[in-house]
Motif scaffolding. Structure first.
Motif, PDB file in Angstrom:
ATOM      1  N   ARG A   1       0.837  -1.204   0.000  1.00  0.00           N
ATOM      2  CA  ARG A   1       0.000   0.000   0.000  1.00  0.00           C
ATOM      3  C   ARG A   1       0.870   1.251   0.000  1.00  0.00           C
ATOM      4  NH1 ARG A   1      -3.126  -1.002   4.390  1.00  0.00           N
ATOM      5  NH2 ARG A   1      -4.487  -2.209   3.018  1.00  0.00           N
ATOM      6  N   ARG A   2       1.889   1.277   0.833  1.00  0.00           N
ATOM      7  CA  ARG A   2       2.755   2.458   0.919  1.00  0.00           C
ATOM      8  C   ARG A   2       3.582   2.640  -0.358  1.00  0.00           C
ATOM      9  NH1 ARG A   2       3.169   4.846   5.947  1.00  0.00           N
ATOM     10  NH2 ARG A   2       1.976   3.792   7.579  1.00  0.00           N
ATOM     11  N   THR A   3       3.957   1.542  -0.992  1.00  0.00           N
ATOM     12  CA  THR A   3       4.667   1.644  -2.265  1.00  0.00           C
ATOM     13  C   THR A   3       3.775   2.295  -3.319  1.00  0.00           C
ATOM     14  OG1 THR A   3       6.016  -0.307  -1.790  1.00  0.00           O
ATOM     15  CG2 THR A   3       5.804   0.335  -4.099  1.00  0.00           C
ATOM     16  N   LEU A   4       2.499   1.910  -3.328  1.00  0.00           N
ATOM     17  CA  LEU A   4       1.572   2.507  -4.291  1.00  0.00           C
ATOM     18  C   LEU A   4       1.344   3.984  -3.974  1.00  0.00           C
ATOM     19  CD1 LEU A   4       0.055   1.463  -6.778  1.00  0.00           C
ATOM     20  CD2 LEU A   4      -1.985   1.310  -5.366  1.00  0.00           C
ATOM     21  N   TRP A   5       1.329   4.330  -2.688  1.00  0.00           N
ATOM     22  CA  TRP A   5       1.212   5.748  -2.314  1.00  0.00           C
ATOM     23  C   TRP A   5       2.343   6.561  -2.946  1.00  0.00           C
ATOM     24  CZ3 TRP A   5       0.337   5.588   3.740  1.00  0.00           C
ATOM     25  CH2 TRP A   5      -0.907   4.995   4.006  1.00  0.00           C
ATOM     26  N   ASP A   6       3.558   6.011  -2.888  1.00  0.00           N
ATOM     27  CA  ASP A   6       4.697   6.727  -3.469  1.00  0.00           C
ATOM     28  C   ASP A   6       4.499   6.945  -4.967  1.00  0.00           C
ATOM     29  OD1 ASP A   6       5.972   6.837  -1.016  1.00  0.00           O
ATOM     30  OD2 ASP A   6       7.200   5.050  -1.374  1.00  0.00           O
ATOM     31  N   GLU A   7       3.942   5.955  -5.643  1.00  0.00           N
ATOM     32  CA  GLU A   7       3.690   6.096  -7.079  1.00  0.00           C
ATOM     33  C   GLU A   7       2.644   7.174  -7.344  1.00  0.00           C
ATOM     34  OE1 GLU A   7       5.531   4.745  -9.175  1.00  0.00           O
ATOM     35  OE2 GLU A   7       6.443   3.048  -8.134  1.00  0.00           O
ATOM     36  N   VAL A   8       1.634   7.241  -6.498  1.00  0.00           N
ATOM     37  CA  VAL A   8       0.594   8.253  -6.661  1.00  0.00           C
ATOM     38  C   VAL A   8       1.173   9.646  -6.432  1.00  0.00           C
ATOM     39  CG1 VAL A   8      -1.568   9.151  -5.702  1.00  0.00           C
ATOM     40  CG2 VAL A   8      -1.304   6.696  -6.106  1.00  0.00           C
ATOM     41  N   ARG A   9       1.996   9.800  -5.406  1.00  0.00           N
ATOM     42  CA  ARG A   9       2.622  11.098  -5.144  1.00  0.00           C
ATOM     43  C   ARG A   9       3.493  11.533  -6.329  1.00  0.00           C
ATOM     44  NH1 ARG A   9       3.725   8.613   0.131  1.00  0.00           N
ATOM     45  NH2 ARG A   9       2.316   9.491   1.708  1.00  0.00           N
ATOM     46  N   ALA A  10       4.249  10.592  -6.888  1.00  0.00           N
ATOM     47  CA  ALA A  10       5.108  10.911  -8.027  1.00  0.00           C
ATOM     48  C   ALA A  10       4.272  11.326  -9.226  1.00  0.00           C
ATOM     49  CB  ALA A  10       5.981   9.706  -8.377  1.00  0.00           C
ATOM     50  N   LEU A  11       3.128  10.705  -9.388  1.00  0.00           N
ATOM     51  CA  LEU A  11       2.236  11.026 -10.503  1.00  0.00           C
ATOM     52  C   LEU A  11       1.713  12.452 -10.386  1.00  0.00           C
ATOM     53  CD1 LEU A  11       0.825   9.823 -12.980  1.00  0.00           C
ATOM     54  CD2 LEU A  11      -0.982   9.004 -11.467  1.00  0.00           C
ATOM     55  N   VAL A  12       1.300  12.835  -9.191  1.00  0.00           N
ATOM     56  CA  VAL A  12       0.771  14.179  -8.979  1.00  0.00           C
ATOM     57  C   VAL A  12       1.873  15.228  -9.136  1.00  0.00           C
ATOM     58  CG1 VAL A  12      -0.332  15.714  -7.292  1.00  0.00           C
ATOM     59  CG2 VAL A  12      -1.108  13.355  -7.529  1.00  0.00           C
ATOM     60  N   ALA A  13       3.090  14.868  -8.799  1.00  0.00           N
ATOM     61  CA  ALA A  13       4.223  15.788  -8.942  1.00  0.00           C
ATOM     62  C   ALA A  13       4.450  16.178 -10.400  1.00  0.00           C
ATOM     63  CB  ALA A  13       5.486  15.170  -8.360  1.00  0.00           C
ATOM     64  N   THR A  14       3.961  15.356 -11.330  1.00  0.00           N
ATOM     65  CA  THR A  14       4.084  15.679 -12.757  1.00  0.00           C
ATOM     66  C   THR A  14       2.908  16.499 -13.269  1.00  0.00           C
ATOM     67  OG1 THR A  14       2.956  13.666 -13.543  1.00  0.00           O
ATOM     68  CG2 THR A  14       5.314  13.504 -13.085  1.00  0.00           C
ATOM     69  N   GLY A  15       1.932  16.802 -12.387  1.00  0.00           N
ATOM     70  CA  GLY A  15       0.800  17.637 -12.777  1.00  0.00           C
ATOM     71  C   GLY A  15      -0.513  16.913 -12.957  1.00  0.00           C
ATOM     72  N   THR A  16      -0.513  15.590 -12.790  1.00  0.00           N
ATOM     73  CA  THR A  16      -1.751  14.818 -12.927  1.00  0.00           C
ATOM     74  C   THR A  16      -2.664  15.084 -11.732  1.00  0.00           C
ATOM     75  OG1 THR A  16      -0.529  13.091 -14.094  1.00  0.00           O
ATOM     76  CG2 THR A  16      -2.696  12.501 -13.242  1.00  0.00           C
ATOM     77  N   THR A  17      -3.963  15.073 -11.985  1.00  0.00           N
ATOM     78  CA  THR A  17      -4.971  15.260 -10.939  1.00  0.00           C
ATOM     79  C   THR A  17      -5.535  13.898 -10.535  1.00  0.00           C
ATOM     80  OG1 THR A  17      -5.584  17.386 -11.901  1.00  0.00           O
ATOM     81  CG2 THR A  17      -7.138  16.405 -10.343  1.00  0.00           C
TER      82      THR A  17
END
Length: 258
Positions: A178-194
């Motif tokens: 779960r925490r690994t997926l959280w990191d992926e989500v944070r990285a995604l938003v850092a690129t501008g994705t909503t």
């Protein structure tokens, strides 16, 4: 109607949304705004209508009333433009167990009408991004639950969507996955994705979300940042906020925490 959205607009804009199934009202005047480049967590008891909202936002369900715009496009009048702007990771996995990881991604690339070379490049890039390259040519049936969920998210991103809907994305995962997926989500938003996230894990909303909206009784009954909601309700955690808001005696007229 033009398929060109306004120059500046919220990523998601819902006004007066209503939806019923037969004589059962599920959504009764929902208002919600999600600003571009942010994460909003949509919380609510089972059966509150969270998945129904995601279905309407992704054009799979038609609203009974109200206006719903995604990336500036109306979900009823401009469904094709909406679908081109979004990605959806649903509760049920979209991966094909009989295919390898790279085959799943290339199939999705084909569905997005990417050329063969572009599809291969996109698949390889996503496998590397999610740390799945070593298992890329193994059948997905041999993968762990965490790896499969990461592949689900990778498949959602093949078309470079501006807005991503994550419906219970970490359900059934162990805490590490779960925490690994959280990191992926944070990285995604850092690129501008909503991101619009529905989840039953209150810690997940607390850790990830810029804004939290609580859905109950067909309405958004509270909205604010995790810190604002905890402060407004004198609570130490979002779990406490959620329980106070959704217990039978809760005041369903609770206003924004702003």
């Amino acid at each position: 109607m033009s398929d060109t959205p306004p120059t500046t607009c919220p990523a998601v804009d819902i006004r007066g949304l209503r939806k019923s199934y037969g004589d059962q009202s599920v959504l009764d005047g929902v208002d919600l705004t999600v600003e571009a480049g942010t994460i909003t967590a949509l919380l609510g008891p089972n059966g509150a209508g969270k998945t129904t909202i995601v279905g309407i936002l992704s054009t799979l369900l038609r609203p009974d009333a109200g206006t719903v715009r995604v990336a500036g496009y109306d979900v009823v009048a401009q469904p094709e433009a909406v679908r081109a702007a979004i990605g959806v990771t649903a509760q049920m996995s979209a991966v094909d167990d009989l295919l390898t990881g790279v085959e799943n991604l290339r199939l999705m690339a084909s569905l997005h009408h990417l050329g063969r070379r572009a599809g291969r490049e996109r698949a390889d890039a996503l496998l590397a991004q999610f740390g799945l390259a070593d298992a890329a040519r193994k059948p997905v049936s041999t993968w762990s639950g965490g790896m499969r969920r990461k592949l689900d998210l990778a498949m959602t991103l093949v078309g470079n969507p501006a807005v991503v809907f994550l419906d219970e994305p970490t359900a059934g995962l162990d805490p590490r996955s779960r925490r690994t997926l959280w990191d992926e989500v944070r990285a995604l938003v850092a690129t501008g994705t909503t991101i619009l996230l529905t989840t039953q894990y209150l810690e997940e909303a607390d850790q990830l979300a810029d804004r939290v909206a609580v859905l109950d009784g067909g309405h958004i009954i509270a909205e604010g940042s995790p810190a604002e909601l905890k402060s407004a309700h004198g609570a130490g955690s979002l779990d406490d906020v959620f329980l106070r808001l959704t217990e039978p005696s809760a005041d369903l007229t609770t206003k924004d925490a702003d």
